[in-house]
Design an enzyme around this catalytic site. Structure first.
Site, mmCIF file in Angstrom:
data_model
loop_
_atom_site.group_PDB
_atom_site.id
_atom_site.type_symbol
_atom_site.label_atom_id
_atom_site.label_comp_id
_atom_site.label_asym_id
_atom_site.label_seq_id
_atom_site.Cartn_x
_atom_site.Cartn_y
_atom_site.Cartn_z
ATOM 1 N N ASP A 9 6.359 9.891 8.614
ATOM 2 C CA ASP A 9 6.163 9.608 7.198
ATOM 3 C C ASP A 9 5.870 10.953 6.543
ATOM 4 O O ASP A 9 5.515 11.925 7.227
ATOM 5 C CB ASP A 9 4.987 8.647 7.030
ATOM 6 C CG ASP A 9 4.668 8.367 5.568
ATOM 7 O OD1 ASP A 9 5.604 8.245 4.756
ATOM 8 O OD2 ASP A 9 3.471 8.300 5.236
ATOM 9 N N ASP A 11 4.150 11.560 2.941
ATOM 10 C CA ASP A 11 2.887 11.613 2.207
ATOM 11 C C ASP A 11 1.711 11.224 3.088
ATOM 12 O O ASP A 11 1.689 10.138 3.666
ATOM 13 C CB ASP A 11 2.935 10.665 1.001
ATOM 14 C CG ASP A 11 4.030 11.048 0.022
ATOM 15 O OD1 ASP A 11 4.500 12.193 0.089
ATOM 16 O OD2 ASP A 11 4.410 10.204 -0.810
ATOM 17 N N GLY A 46 2.078 4.189 0.652
ATOM 18 C CA GLY A 46 3.201 3.815 1.504
ATOM 19 C C GLY A 46 4.195 2.838 0.920
ATOM 20 O O GLY A 46 5.171 2.487 1.577
ATOM 21 N N ASP A 168 0.506 6.884 8.321
ATOM 22 C CA ASP A 168 -0.899 6.821 7.901
ATOM 23 C C ASP A 168 -1.171 5.632 6.995
ATOM 24 O O ASP A 168 -2.280 5.493 6.477
ATOM 25 C CB ASP A 168 -1.293 8.116 7.175
ATOM 26 C CG ASP A 168 -0.748 8.181 5.764
ATOM 27 O OD1 ASP A 168 0.427 7.791 5.549
ATOM 28 O OD2 ASP A 168 -1.494 8.607 4.861
#
Length: 228
Positions: A9, A11, A46, A168
């Site tokens: 991922d 960010d 997300g 995350d």
């Protein structure tokens, strides 16, 4: 374990653009007279821009034209802010892990719901270390749907079972699990508890550490039960 590709991922994993997203949403919310806090912003982690706007509006009636205009305003604010990103904004541990993966012959992809992902990757100076990028333009359904990660795996030329996702966000972990991939969660258990293994961050984390943790986890999954 036969893991041949790692899908990151963006960010919160490779760089912290969450603060820029928060400031952009906060500015939009202030202009529209909508209460918005850092706690509210956590729920946007997300997920897509449209889904984030829907949460921000809290059921406030808007036309499709207004939706598009609000999303564009937020994106303009965000794009202005991320112009200041440089390679120094890579999170600790990222550069070393990317180099180690390259040396180990592991393919690397980045899968982010953001439509600005490619710009951020270029500014971070890691485009040359990435084999594939899947972003908000790549699929119609983003996290928690598995499409983004499946697209990344396809770009790498690997089956889902040979891919490991580093995430995350709750929605990202859910998407990776649904895609049939192994998942490393970064952050608190309350957020990434469904991941196969969890680390606080990438600081000091080596590829061998990750593989050993996954092997231990796999042995727990498949250990035979003892009948008394």
């Amino acid at each position: 374990m036969d893991i041949r590709g790692v899908i990151f991922d963006l960010d919160g994993v490779l760089t912290d653009t969450a603060e820029y997203h928060y400031r952009a949403w906060q500015r939009l919310a202030d202009e529209e007279g909508i209460p918005f806090t850092r706690e509210d912003n956590e729920a946007l982690r997300g997920i897509s821009r449209r889904e984030s706007l829907e949460l921000l509006l809290r059921g406030r009636p808007v036309t499709e034209e207004q939706v598009q205009a609000l999303m564009e305003r937020k994106n303009q604010y965000y794009r202005q802010m991320i112009k200041q990103i440089t390679p120094a904004d890579l999170l600790p541990g990222v550069a070393d892990l990317l180099k180690e993966l390259k040396t180990s012959g592991i393919k690397v992809a980045i899968a982010s719901a953001s439509k600005n992902a490619r710009d951020v990757i270029e500014q971070l100076g890691i485009a040359g270390q990435v084999d594939a990028i899947s972003d908000g333009y790549s699929v119609t359904q983003t996290k928690p749907a598995p499409n983004l990660f499946l697209h990344a795996a396809q770009q790498l030329g690997l089956p889902p079972s040979q891919c490991l996702v580093v995430e995350d966000a709750t929605s990202g972990v859910e998407a990776a699990k649904t895609a049939g991939m192994w998942v490393v969660g970064l952050g608190p258990v309350t957020r990434v508890g469904r991941a196969d293994v969890i680390f606080p961050s990438l600081i000091g984390l080596q590829w061998q550490n990750i593989l050993e943790a996954l092997e231990h986890r796999r042995s727990e999954y498949f250990s035979p039960t003892t009948e008394n």
